[in-house]
Design a protein around this motif. Sequence first.
Motif, short mmCIF file in Angstrom:
data_model
loop_
_atom_site.label_atom_id
_atom_site.label_comp_id
_atom_site.label_asym_id
_atom_site.label_seq_id
_atom_site.Cartn_x
_atom_site.Cartn_y
_atom_site.Cartn_z
N GLY A 157 -1.37 2.40 -3.65
CA GLY A 157 0.00 2.82 -3.96
C GLY A 157 0.06 3.84 -5.08
O GLY A 157 1.12 4.33 -5.43
N CYS A 158 -1.09 4.14 -5.66
CA CYS A 158 -1.16 5.12 -6.75
C CYS A 158 -1.17 6.54 -6.20
O CYS A 158 -1.17 6.75 -4.99
N ILE A 159 -1.19 7.50 -7.12
CA ILE A 159 -1.27 8.92 -6.79
C ILE A 159 -2.63 9.40 -7.28
O ILE A 159 -2.93 9.28 -8.48
N GLY A 183 3.00 -3.81 -9.03
CA GLY A 183 3.00 -3.02 -10.26
C GLY A 183 1.67 -2.30 -10.40
O GLY A 183 0.94 -2.12 -9.43
N ASP A 184 1.37 -1.91 -11.63
CA ASP A 184 0.14 -1.19 -11.91
C ASP A 184 -0.02 0.04 -11.01
O ASP A 184 -1.04 0.23 -10.34
N ILE A 185 0.99 0.88 -11.01
CA ILE A 185 0.96 2.13 -10.26
C ILE A 185 0.63 3.25 -11.25
O ILE A 185 1.26 3.37 -12.29
N PHE A 186 -0.37 4.04 -10.90
CA PHE A 186 -0.88 5.08 -11.80
C PHE A 186 -1.06 6.41 -11.07
O PHE A 186 -1.18 6.45 -9.85
N GLU A 226 0.81 -1.23 0.00
CA GLU A 226 0.00 0.00 0.00
C GLU A 226 0.84 1.28 0.00
O GLU A 226 0.35 2.35 0.32
N ARG A 227 2.11 1.17 -0.38
CA ARG A 227 2.98 2.34 -0.44
C ARG A 227 3.05 2.87 -1.87
O ARG A 227 2.88 2.12 -2.83
N THR A 228 3.36 4.14 -1.99
CA THR A 228 3.57 4.78 -3.27
C THR A 228 5.08 4.79 -3.53
O THR A 228 5.85 5.14 -2.64
N ALA A 246 -10.15 4.08 -20.06
CA ALA A 246 -11.28 3.27 -19.59
C ALA A 246 -11.00 2.71 -18.20
O ALA A 246 -11.54 1.68 -17.81
N SER A 247 -10.16 3.39 -17.45
CA SER A 247 -9.78 2.96 -16.11
C SER A 247 -11.01 2.89 -15.20
O SER A 247 -11.99 3.60 -15.39
N ARG A 248 -10.92 2.05 -14.16
CA ARG A 248 -12.01 2.03 -13.17
C ARG A 248 -11.96 3.26 -12.26
O ARG A 248 -12.82 3.47 -11.43
N TYR A 249 -10.91 4.07 -12.43
CA TYR A 249 -10.83 5.38 -11.81
C TYR A 249 -10.97 6.39 -12.95
O TYR A 249 -10.90 6.02 -14.11
N HIS A 250 -11.14 7.65 -12.61
CA HIS A 250 -11.32 8.64 -13.67
C HIS A 250 -9.99 8.90 -14.35
O HIS A 250 -9.16 9.64 -13.82
N LEU A 251 -9.77 8.27 -15.49
CA LEU A 251 -8.53 8.34 -16.27
C LEU A 251 -7.33 7.86 -15.45
O LEU A 251 -7.35 7.95 -14.22
N SER A 252 -6.30 7.37 -16.13
CA SER A 252 -5.10 7.00 -15.40
C SER A 252 -3.88 7.05 -16.30
O SER A 252 -3.94 6.66 -17.46
N LEU A 253 -2.79 7.57 -15.75
CA LEU A 253 -1.48 7.61 -16.39
C LEU A 253 -0.58 6.61 -15.67
O LEU A 253 -0.37 6.72 -14.45
N ARG A 254 -0.07 5.64 -16.41
CA ARG A 254 0.73 4.56 -15.81
C ARG A 254 2.15 5.04 -15.53
O ARG A 254 2.80 5.66 -16.37
N ILE A 255 2.63 4.72 -14.33
CA ILE A 255 4.01 5.00 -13.91
C ILE A 255 4.81 3.71 -14.10
O ILE A 255 4.34 2.62 -13.78
N SER A 256 6.04 3.81 -14.58
CA SER A 256 6.83 2.64 -14.97
C SER A 256 7.37 1.81 -13.79
O SER A 256 8.32 1.04 -13.98
N TYR A 257 6.79 1.92 -12.63
CA TYR A 257 7.15 1.06 -11.51
C TYR A 257 6.69 -0.36 -11.80
O TYR A 257 5.58 -0.54 -12.28
#
Length: 170
Positions: free
Chosen positions: A144-146, A121-124, A77-79, A92-103
């Motif tokens: 863990g997302c922002i 993975g899948d940090i956005f 649960e960490r960023t 089409a994210s289940r959140y309002h838009l998402s930009l993927r971070i290369s983690y």
Amino acid sequence: MIRRNILAGLSLLTLAACGSASSQPPPLATGTKADRLLVDKSDRILIAYRGDREIVRYTGIRFGDAPTGHKQFEGDERTPEGRYTIDGRNGASRYHLSLRISYPNAADRAYAKARGRSPGGDIFIHGQPGGWPGPPLARDWTDGCIALSNAEIEQLWDIVPDGTPIAIRP
């Protein structure tokens, strides 16, 4: 009567000061593009830059349920903290838009592997949960997302091309 009016006014000012930062970003010139992002977890800000010029600053951003420290393992649960890139987007994210971070990067994978764990993975960077009817959630709530407001992620979506570097500081 005057005292009651003064107290009522002070109460309104106090309530206004306790609210979170505005979730409506400032307008930007058409065609504005960022070439790097900076996230400061301690100050809860995300800044988009073009060269040495700050384009926009988002305050009061939210992180994973355990916001202190660098993401090390799936489910912690960490960023993440460190240098990454924006390497994709999901409209089409289940959140309002998402930009993927290369983690995770190579160092993140090696650290987790040496301990027999998955780095996750899948940090956005994303907006609020899909269908969320209210104002932005006022606590750390991601895995863990922002998280930004929906208006902020819409603006960031428009100004951040894939491949943009992002530095995430503690």
